[in-house]
Design an enzyme around this catalytic site. Structure first.
Site, PDB file in Angstrom:
ATOM      1  N   LEU A  84       0.865  -1.149  -0.130  1.00  0.00           N
ATOM      2  CA  LEU A  84      -0.038   0.128   0.021  1.00  0.00           C
ATOM      3  C   LEU A  84       0.987   1.358   0.004  1.00  0.00           C
ATOM      4  O   LEU A  84       1.871   1.342   0.859  1.00  0.00           O
ATOM      5  CB  LEU A  84      -1.034  -0.112   1.250  1.00  0.00           C
ATOM      6  CG  LEU A  84      -1.973  -0.996   1.402  1.00  0.00           C
ATOM      7  CD1 LEU A  84      -2.582  -1.052   2.657  1.00  0.00           C
ATOM      8  CD2 LEU A  84      -2.897  -0.796   0.036  1.00  0.00           C
ATOM      9  N   GLY A  89       5.951  -6.408   3.426  1.00  0.00           N
ATOM     10  CA  GLY A  89       5.788  -5.932   2.123  1.00  0.00           C
ATOM     11  C   GLY A  89       4.392  -5.585   1.889  1.00  0.00           C
ATOM     12  O   GLY A  89       4.259  -5.473   0.478  1.00  0.00           O
ATOM     13  N   LYS A  90       3.685  -5.458   2.908  1.00  0.00           N
ATOM     14  CA  LYS A  90       2.279  -5.010   2.541  1.00  0.00           C
ATOM     15  C   LYS A  90       1.865  -3.859   2.586  1.00  0.00           C
ATOM     16  O   LYS A  90       0.988  -3.267   2.105  1.00  0.00           O
ATOM     17  CB  LYS A  90       1.433  -5.745   3.659  1.00  0.00           C
ATOM     18  CG  LYS A  90       1.556  -7.296   3.287  1.00  0.00           C
ATOM     19  CD  LYS A  90       0.723  -8.164   4.520  1.00  0.00           C
ATOM     20  CE  LYS A  90       1.100  -9.759   4.519  1.00  0.00           C
ATOM     21  NZ  LYS A  90       0.481 -10.535   5.603  1.00  0.00           N
ATOM     22  N   VAL A  91       2.626  -2.923   3.351  1.00  0.00           N
ATOM     23  CA  VAL A  91       2.595  -1.474   3.096  1.00  0.00           C
ATOM     24  C   VAL A  91       4.158  -1.029   2.628  1.00  0.00           C
ATOM     25  O   VAL A  91       5.128  -1.477   2.971  1.00  0.00           O
ATOM     26  CB  VAL A  91       2.331  -0.935   4.506  1.00  0.00           C
ATOM     27  CG1 VAL A  91       2.533   0.652   4.480  1.00  0.00           C
ATOM     28  CG2 VAL A  91       1.009  -1.090   5.015  1.00  0.00           C
TER      29      VAL A  91
END
Length: 317
Positions: A248, A276-278
């Protein structure tokens, strides 16, 4: 460093003015609300950004339902991820009435009076289980034998049937905004789909939802999300956001949960950076608060900036 400034307000101060000035007050969550407003404005106005909204079903039992519905009416978001409970409450509140209650009620007495309690919301038995069962059964029986639907196709069909401008599902249907429900069987709608769908072979294929999410994530390098609450809604958005980019680029979390038990619901955006999701350079804000307290003010402030922007409603999705 910026100095801490006192709030100087008057009876004529607008919500937008108050939220903006809270950014100058120093502590504690106040400045976070200002930053969340700035982040949402940037996310919504950026044309190449995939805008995601997630929320938990309990919030739909409250008046926040009206804010979520209006967000979809205005096309502020391109994708919704939520729980089966959100469908349950959206349908039940369209077809019946919920009531003000109290956290301190005698729950054994409520049971004897055929009233469910959700926090301090009272829900009559007949306005929930029976109402949802009749609605879903009628819907299933109207489908051709062997019909297979994704959850977002299911939500569009349900919204079309509800025909209520108060409904979240209705506006998702009108504006063709996908509503993905990864835990579709965890609630009254899903249970009745399973129960009555067995007779005619009607079923839900959640793999179709994954196909849609895969297409959306890989076709949008830039992504942003307003994540209200936690649970499966939050995780599903974060999980898929790691694909097709660095995670994100815009993230606003609103939750009353703590991070110190390792829960996802209380986890802050920086924890998601380790997965690694934001994205490492994301504009990310964590607002630790009950959403029923802060979201109404945040939304009014947001409308004060972007609500009149007609280009948003005409944006290609």
């Amino acid at each position: 460093m910026e100095p801490v400034r006192d709030l100087k307000l008057s009876a004529s101060s607008s919500v937008l003015e108050v939220v903006k000035r809270m950014g100058e007050m120093g502590g504690f969550m106040g400045p976070h609300l200002t930053r969340s407003l700035d982040t949402l404005v940037s996310m919504i106005e950026r044309k190449d950004c995939l805008r995601i909204l997630t929320f938990t079903g309990n919030l739909v039992s409250t008046g926040l339902r009206g804010i979520f519905a209006d967000m979809l009416r205005r096309r502020f978001f391109d994708l919704v991820i939520t729980t089966c409970g959100a469908l349950d409450h959206d349908i039940a509140r369209t077809l019946s009435t919920y009531y003000h209650g109290t956290f301190d009620a005698d729950d054994v007495e409520l049971r004897s009076r055929q009233i469910h309690r959700l926090g301090n919301v009272f829900i009559p038995f007949e306005g929930y289980g029976v109402t949802i069962e009749k609605f879903v059964r009628s819907f299933v029986e109207s489908l051709a034998s062997g019909t297979v639907l994704s959850t977002y196709e299911l939500c569009w069909r349900l919204g079309e049937l509800l025909k209520s401008e108060d409904s979240i599902l209705y506006w998702a249907h009108i504006n063709r905004i996908p509503v993905v429900v990864p835990g579709i069987y965890d609630g009254a709608v899903g249970y009745n789909l399973w129960l009555y769908g067995k007779r005619s072979g009607v079923r839900v294929d959640i793999a179709r939802d994954q196909d849609l999410l895969d297409d959306l994530m890989w076709s949008h390098e830039v992504k942003g999300a307003l994540i209200v609450g936690g649970g499966i809604s939050k995780h599903h958005a974060l999980w898929w956001s790691q694909f097709g980019g660095e995670g994100l680029d815009y993230a606003v979390y609103i939750t009353s949960s703590d991070e110190y038990d390792g829960s996802l619901s209380g986890a802050r955006p920086k924890e998601a950076q380790s997965w690694g999701k934001v994205a490492p350079k994301a504009r990310a804000v964590f607002v630790k608060a009950d959403a029923t307290l802060v979201l109404p003010f945040l939304y009014v402030a947001l409308l004060g900036i972007v609500g009149g922007n007609s280009s948003l409603s005409n944006r290609e999705k």
